[in-house]
Design a protein around this motif. Sequence first.
Motif, PDB file in Angstrom:
ATOM      1  N   GLU A 266      30.620 -16.698  15.279  1.00  0.00           N
ATOM      2  CA  GLU A 266      29.591 -17.377  16.072  1.00  0.00           C
ATOM      3  C   GLU A 266      28.235 -16.733  15.797  1.00  0.00           C
ATOM      4  OE1 GLU A 266      28.531 -18.424  20.746  1.00  0.00           O
ATOM      5  OE2 GLU A 266      30.625 -18.216  20.122  1.00  0.00           O
ATOM      6  N   MET A 267      27.176 -17.561  15.935  1.00  0.00           N
ATOM      7  CA  MET A 267      25.798 -17.062  15.856  1.00  0.00           C
ATOM      8  C   MET A 267      25.043 -17.591  17.060  1.00  0.00           C
ATOM      9  SD  MET A 267      25.052 -17.622  11.775  1.00  0.00           S
ATOM     10  CE  MET A 267      23.383 -16.994  11.867  1.00  0.00           C
ATOM     11  N   ASN A 268      24.437 -16.699  17.844  1.00  0.00           N
ATOM     12  CA  ASN A 268      23.671 -17.126  19.015  1.00  0.00           C
ATOM     13  C   ASN A 268      22.512 -16.156  19.239  1.00  0.00           C
ATOM     14  OD1 ASN A 268      24.826 -14.832  20.208  1.00  0.00           O
ATOM     15  ND2 ASN A 268      26.490 -16.010  21.147  1.00  0.00           N
ATOM     16  N   LYS A 269      21.882 -16.224  20.416  1.00  0.00           N
ATOM     17  CA  LYS A 269      20.721 -15.374  20.690  1.00  0.00           C
ATOM     18  C   LYS A 269      21.058 -13.884  20.647  1.00  0.00           C
ATOM     19  CE  LYS A 269      17.902 -18.549  23.433  1.00  0.00           C
ATOM     20  NZ  LYS A 269      17.248 -18.771  24.755  1.00  0.00           N
ATOM     21  N   GLN A 270      22.330 -13.559  20.962  1.00  0.00           N
ATOM     22  CA  GLN A 270      22.732 -12.150  20.925  1.00  0.00           C
ATOM     23  C   GLN A 270      22.743 -11.607  19.505  1.00  0.00           C
ATOM     24  OE1 GLN A 270      26.510 -12.638  23.095  1.00  0.00           O
ATOM     25  NE2 GLN A 270      25.722 -11.094  24.523  1.00  0.00           N
ATOM     26  N   GLY A 271      23.046 -12.470  18.535  1.00  0.00           N
ATOM     27  CA  GLY A 271      23.111 -12.045  17.150  1.00  0.00           C
ATOM     28  C   GLY A 271      24.229 -12.745  16.410  1.00  0.00           C
ATOM     29  N   VAL A 272      24.691 -12.126  15.343  1.00  0.00           N
ATOM     30  CA  VAL A 272      25.759 -12.674  14.503  1.00  0.00           C
ATOM     31  C   VAL A 272      27.062 -11.963  14.874  1.00  0.00           C
ATOM     32  CG1 VAL A 272      26.537 -13.067  12.143  1.00  0.00           C
ATOM     33  CG2 VAL A 272      24.089 -13.052  12.659  1.00  0.00           C
ATOM     34  N   HIS A 273      28.051 -12.720  15.337  1.00  0.00           N
ATOM     35  CA  HIS A 273      29.333 -12.151  15.783  1.00  0.00           C
ATOM     36  C   HIS A 273      30.321 -12.182  14.609  1.00  0.00           C
ATOM     37  CE1 HIS A 273      28.251 -12.423  20.160  1.00  0.00           C
ATOM     38  NE2 HIS A 273      27.393 -13.287  19.641  1.00  0.00           N
ATOM     39  N   VAL A 274      30.773 -10.991  14.184  1.00  0.00           N
ATOM     40  CA  VAL A 274      31.644 -10.868  13.019  1.00  0.00           C
ATOM     41  C   VAL A 274      32.971 -10.248  13.446  1.00  0.00           C
ATOM     42  CG1 VAL A 274      31.871  -9.932  10.687  1.00  0.00           C
ATOM     43  CG2 VAL A 274      29.609 -10.529  11.564  1.00  0.00           C
ATOM     44  N   LEU A 275      34.072 -10.831  12.984  1.00  0.00           N
ATOM     45  CA  LEU A 275      35.403 -10.347  13.355  1.00  0.00           C
ATOM     46  C   LEU A 275      35.715  -9.034  12.635  1.00  0.00           C
ATOM     47  CD1 LEU A 275      37.840 -11.250  15.071  1.00  0.00           C
ATOM     48  CD2 LEU A 275      38.851 -12.144  12.968  1.00  0.00           C
ATOM     49  N   CYS A 276      36.279  -8.099  13.384  1.00  0.00           N
ATOM     50  CA  CYS A 276      36.651  -6.797  12.819  1.00  0.00           C
ATOM     51  C   CYS A 276      38.170  -6.653  12.778  1.00  0.00           C
ATOM     52  CB  CYS A 276      36.021  -5.671  13.646  1.00  0.00           C
ATOM     53  SG  CYS A 276      34.230  -5.794  13.747  1.00  0.00           S
ATOM     54  N   GLY A 277      38.662  -5.473  12.381  1.00  0.00           N
ATOM     55  CA  GLY A 277      40.081  -5.307  12.093  1.00  0.00           C
ATOM     56  C   GLY A 277      40.929  -4.808  13.235  1.00  0.00           C
ATOM     57  N   ASP A 278      40.467  -4.958  14.492  1.00  0.00           N
ATOM     58  CA  ASP A 278      41.246  -4.450  15.627  1.00  0.00           C
ATOM     59  C   ASP A 278      42.655  -5.034  15.657  1.00  0.00           C
ATOM     60  OD1 ASP A 278      38.908  -3.264  17.750  1.00  0.00           O
ATOM     61  OD2 ASP A 278      38.260  -4.707  16.247  1.00  0.00           O
ATOM     62  N   ALA A 279      42.800  -6.309  15.300  1.00  0.00           N
ATOM     63  CA  ALA A 279      44.099  -6.983  15.384  1.00  0.00           C
ATOM     64  C   ALA A 279      45.116  -6.352  14.430  1.00  0.00           C
ATOM     65  CB  ALA A 279      43.946  -8.470  15.069  1.00  0.00           C
ATOM     66  N   TYR A 280      44.633  -5.788  13.325  1.00  0.00           N
ATOM     67  CA  TYR A 280      45.532  -5.150  12.372  1.00  0.00           C
ATOM     68  C   TYR A 280      46.157  -3.896  12.956  1.00  0.00           C
ATOM     69  CZ  TYR A 280      43.890  -8.095   8.515  1.00  0.00           C
ATOM     70  OH  TYR A 280      43.608  -9.154   7.687  1.00  0.00           O
ATOM     71  N   ASN A 281      45.507  -3.370  14.001  1.00  0.00           N
ATOM     72  CA  ASN A 281      46.001  -2.150  14.630  1.00  0.00           C
ATOM     73  C   ASN A 281      46.725  -2.442  15.939  1.00  0.00           C
ATOM     74  OD1 ASN A 281      44.692  -0.633  12.597  1.00  0.00           O
ATOM     75  ND2 ASN A 281      42.747  -0.898  13.676  1.00  0.00           N
ATOM     76  N   GLY A 282      47.165  -3.692  16.141  1.00  0.00           N
ATOM     77  CA  GLY A 282      47.906  -4.062  17.335  1.00  0.00           C
ATOM     78  C   GLY A 282      47.024  -4.250  18.553  1.00  0.00           C
ATOM     79  N   GLN A 283      45.703  -4.426  18.361  1.00  0.00           N
ATOM     80  CA  GLN A 283      44.781  -4.613  19.481  1.00  0.00           C
ATOM     81  C   GLN A 283      44.227  -6.025  19.467  1.00  0.00           C
ATOM     82  OE1 GLN A 283      41.788  -1.547  19.291  1.00  0.00           O
ATOM     83  NE2 GLN A 283      43.257   0.001  18.639  1.00  0.00           N
ATOM     84  N   VAL A 284      43.589  -6.404  20.585  1.00  0.00           N
ATOM     85  CA  VAL A 284      42.912  -7.698  20.635  1.00  0.00           C
ATOM     86  C   VAL A 284      41.759  -7.669  19.644  1.00  0.00           C
ATOM     87  CG1 VAL A 284      41.587  -9.280  22.081  1.00  0.00           C
ATOM     88  CG2 VAL A 284      43.545  -8.054  23.035  1.00  0.00           C
TER      89      VAL A 284
END
Length: 730
Positions: A266-284
């Motif tokens: 997503e891109m909005n007023k807050q900035g550019v939201h980029v997915l990170c690798g938390d899910a690879y470590n069993g996290q949300v």
Amino acid sequence: TPEFAASALAALIETDHEIVAVYTQPDRKSGRGQKMTASAVKQLALANNLPVYQPLHFKASTDEGLAAQQELAALGADVMVVAAYGLILPQAVLDTPRYGCLNIHGSLLPRWRGAAPIQRAIATGDTETGVTIMKMAAGLDTGDMIFKTVCPITVEETSATLYDKLAIQGAEAICVVLESEQKLQQYLDAREVQDEQFTVYAHKLTKAEAQIDWTKSAVELDRNIRAFNPWPVAFTPIDETNNLRVWNSQISDLTANGKVPGTIIEMNKQGVHVLCGDAYNGQVAKPLTLRKYIRMSQIQSSAKNLNLRAQVVKTLLAVQNGQSLASVLNQHINIVSERDRGLYHELTLGCLRQWYSLKAITLPLLTKPLDNEALESCLYLGLYQILCTRIPAHAAISETVNAAKQLGFEPMSGLVNAILRRVSRETTEFQTALNNTHGLPSWLFKRLKKDWADLLPEICQNLKQVAPLTLRVNERQISRDEYLDILDEEQIDARPCTLSDVGIVLEQTGNITHLPGFEEGGFSVQDEHAQLCATLLPNLDDKVIIDACAAPGGKAAHILERFNPKKLIALDHDAKRLLRVSENLERLELNVDATVEIITADATTWVPKELVDCIVLDAPCSAIGVLRRHPDIRLLRQSTDIQQVVDLQKQILKHMWQQLKVGGTLLYITCSILKVENEQQMVEFFAEHADAEEIKIDANWGIEQIHGRQLLPEAHHGDGFYYCRIQKTA
């Protein structure tokens, strides 16, 4: 060597200690032009007339290293303060001062020894760091600890912001330790040995580790991005040849799964939201928000929707960010309604004029520093209205609090409201406190104290006042008495100047262009003390004159009003400002009969076709004498600027002197009150030029100096100017 160390040096300069020497690394090439550049420490030292030493090293195995050790020992220092020096100091050097060497280290030792303690503390997720003062030993950051300060690390902290905070803490800490010889000895006696089991080494940063690995968690990447700001700056490849640099980030409040790390969700007023690798470590899976890195990023409101106080705050912010008032004022004031422009102008200039006084009375009201330039500006603006204007307190508070909200600081508007209400209840006490402050940056106060100790309180108070609006009548069109009569008929309060026989002081403000005779060229706006220039010149009829550094043309116009020269050359390096010279001469109808050449050129190199009879050199300077009219100088001018401008003055003087005929006159002028730019500059000039003779100025104004006369800013009168008249004898 860098800014971190310069902060400590600046603090030590303000103490009563005698600084016998400043050591810093040799000048290095820097910037795109790869010009040799002095370190921040060297620039500050030279600006304060401190001796600077720049040895390549202190190795006793070489002749130059041994000579550097002997040179240091000859200084007989009691203590040596070391901060980010960048060279290894052998034991012989550490043992040279009587009390040894004290190091200002940017971490809570023994954690984070080494080259990058600030960056590693952020990258690792430390919640606090600080400054340690230690007595240096031969190993890397292994010395005994004698004093510590603690600094919290916020979730928005970058290495740049933390660096600034620790620089201030380090400066304060070393001054505490060196408060007195007795205190220093007490700290040394109670020093603590570092516990090696808690040691962590802060490895030097590399550009390679700044590349973002999106498979890592959002928390880890956020820390790294902030740790690598301002260097080496985190980046992510866009394609095979281009990278996107990421200056700042925060943990996004969005969640997403089933997508590849590095995906923009997503891109909005807050900035550019980029997915990170938390899910690879069993996290949300948590995205990271990449934010635009600008100092005023909080201010989202359209300028046209802001109230007047918010408009003023935006202008104050521009000045805080290094822009001159002249460069932004027209653009900003055009957004303000016609009827509010007078108030906008008064509030902006008034706040800048009282900036350091307002800062001095605000600091005791805060439990911790604001660290927010917009809120700081809101507070000063509110205080200025309550203490320095006739605006009702309730209106000042209400409008200023609303401005804070409009600028995106609603959570902090309560603080602004509380402080302003307290001041409104204790107005008399705070007005007294405001009047008792000197109102200057500390470096400038110290310079003026050195130059004008007996007159310092008067100078400080006068520099906080509003300068009078002064006209110079065009004698070719009208006499002063005649114009005073016209003003009287128009019911415009005015009085004649006391020093200038063509000067008039207006007792009321208003639009200059609406005054009678403006379009016809009946007068110019010029400070009374600046008007004295033409009275100090010899008869210039049929002479050739150079007005060096001529823009905006006040001196050139006055010369043409007073004399009938053969030729006047108006010289300046700024083509845009020279346009004002043309416009002013045309309005005053002074370019009709006289031969005037307006030339864009550098006064350090330009050569006329023939030697000239007279040179008027209004030299580039710090402009401290006109601080009342240009109050943004209070914030913009730095101590390191002074030596640079002194060197430029010297270059122009030396070159212009060569363009003057034997028997000719050079009038040296500045609008400064710093002796290094004036009297001391002239002492050096006469020492180096045997063909120069001072023609003493016999006058009932100003203060006679070794060479020349100095006018200081006076309440209800002129600004600070310096004049020295020189004749070429051979």
